[in-house]
Scaffold this motif. Structure first.
Motif, PDB file in Angstrom:
ATOM      1  N   ASP A  33       0.864  -1.181   0.000  1.00 60.21           N
ATOM      2  CA  ASP A  33       0.000   0.000   0.000  1.00 60.21           C
ATOM      3  C   ASP A  33       0.902   1.233   0.000  1.00 60.21           C
ATOM      4  O   ASP A  33       1.453   1.615   1.031  1.00 60.21           O
ATOM      5  CB  ASP A  33      -0.909  -0.010   1.225  1.00 60.21           C
ATOM      6  N   GLN A  35      -0.070   4.284  -1.047  1.00 61.59           N
ATOM      7  CA  GLN A  35      -0.922   5.451  -1.232  1.00 61.59           C
ATOM      8  C   GLN A  35      -0.387   6.677  -0.503  1.00 61.59           C
ATOM      9  O   GLN A  35      -0.491   7.802  -1.002  1.00 61.59           O
ATOM     10  CB  GLN A  35      -2.346   5.146  -0.763  1.00 61.59           C
ATOM     11  N   TYR A  79       3.228   4.725  -9.327  1.00 55.70           N
ATOM     12  CA  TYR A  79       2.899   4.867  -7.907  1.00 55.70           C
ATOM     13  C   TYR A  79       2.965   6.318  -7.438  1.00 55.70           C
ATOM     14  O   TYR A  79       2.734   6.591  -6.256  1.00 55.70           O
ATOM     15  CB  TYR A  79       3.838   3.998  -7.069  1.00 55.70           C
TER      16      TYR A  79
END
Length: 271
Positions: A33, A35, A79
């Motif tokens: 993850d 984010q 990303y």
């Protein structure tokens, strides 16, 4: 203006297979993850480890647009992170041997700068490898490099540079707010010296050091220490141990600035 951000450190056991190394990173990133991550730091020799003749790769990556450069740029864009891309051998027109180059790519996949490792690891360690002669495979760089990022000024260093405090003082003089140190520090020297040297460089200069290392057994002779870490200006350490994987570190350059104001070593220097 400096602001807090999150760094993802990629600690890995690279091999002599370029495809295996890039695929491993690709899988790790796909399963993570990311984010809330703004920067990704890869270790030294992340793409190819233990190969003496790297001239083919070095020629391919002159503009960091070969197979390694393309992969790094795609990760950055995909990303939406900045990437400090460990080291990749790069051939230049000036040198007979390639340079160990640390590329920095922004979240658009654009190359914003690079640093060529200055100090080459020529030493007798006394481990299974015995002698290390990095100068047989690489030419050394000669420029101290800092780059402006959205989170402050980044200073660049690589592995063996850690033993030369004058480089980190020069990064300080160029206004570095934090410094990255992609590494392949040996298991023997790492156990004895890795943490104290990382802490010393951070404390004496008043900035955070992000030290991302190779780890484990690479072949019958080469073992690296792992224990990737972040050390803040006060010398506080967050470390991830020996195993390969991703770790997430919070960085606050403004908090380091408060420590520099409290302990104004730059203002008090006499030599």
């Amino acid at each position: 203006m400096t602001q807090p951000f999150t760094v993802c450190a990629v600690q890995m056991t690279s091999t002599d297979s370029l495809n295996d190394n890039l695929n491993w990173i690709d899988q790790q990133l796909a399963n993570a993850d990311l984010q809330d991550v703004q920067m990704l730091v890869l270790p030294e020799t992340f793409a190819l480890f233990g190969v003496k003749d790297q001239s083919a790769l070095a020629d391919q990556e002159r503009a960091f647009d070969g197979s390694v450069g393309q992969a790094v740029r795609q990760w950055a864009k995909g990303y939406q992170v900045w990437i400090v891309a460990g080291t990749v051998p790069v051939m230049t027109d000036e040198d007979r041997l390639p340079r160990a180059r640390c590329h920095v790519v922004d979240a658009d996949g654009e190359l914003v700068g690079f640093y060529d490792k200055i100090h080459l690891f020529d030493a007798e360690v006394g481990d299974r490898q015995g002698a290390y002669r990095e100068s047989d495979s690489y030419s050394g760089g000669d420029k101290v490099v800092t780059l402006l990022t959205p989170w402050g000024r980044l200073g660049l260093s690589v592995c063996y540079d850690l033993r030369f405090p004058e480089l980190f003082r020069a990064l300080n003089d160029q206004g570095a707010d934090f410094v990255t140190l992609p590494s392949a520090f040996t298991a023997k020297t790492g156990e004895a010296h890795w943490e104290p040297l990382c802490r010393a460089r951070a404390i004496e200069n008043g900035y955070s050091l992000i030290a991302v290392n190779q780890c484990g057994d690479h072949d019958a002779k080469r073992s690296t220490w792992g224990h990737s870490m972040i050390v803040d200006a006060w010398g506080r350490v967050e470390s991830i141990g020996l195993d390969p994987g991703l770790a997430f570190f919070k960085l606050d350059p403004a908090a380091d600035q408060v420590i520099r104001n409290t302990l104004p070593v730059n203002a008090n220097r006499r030599l």
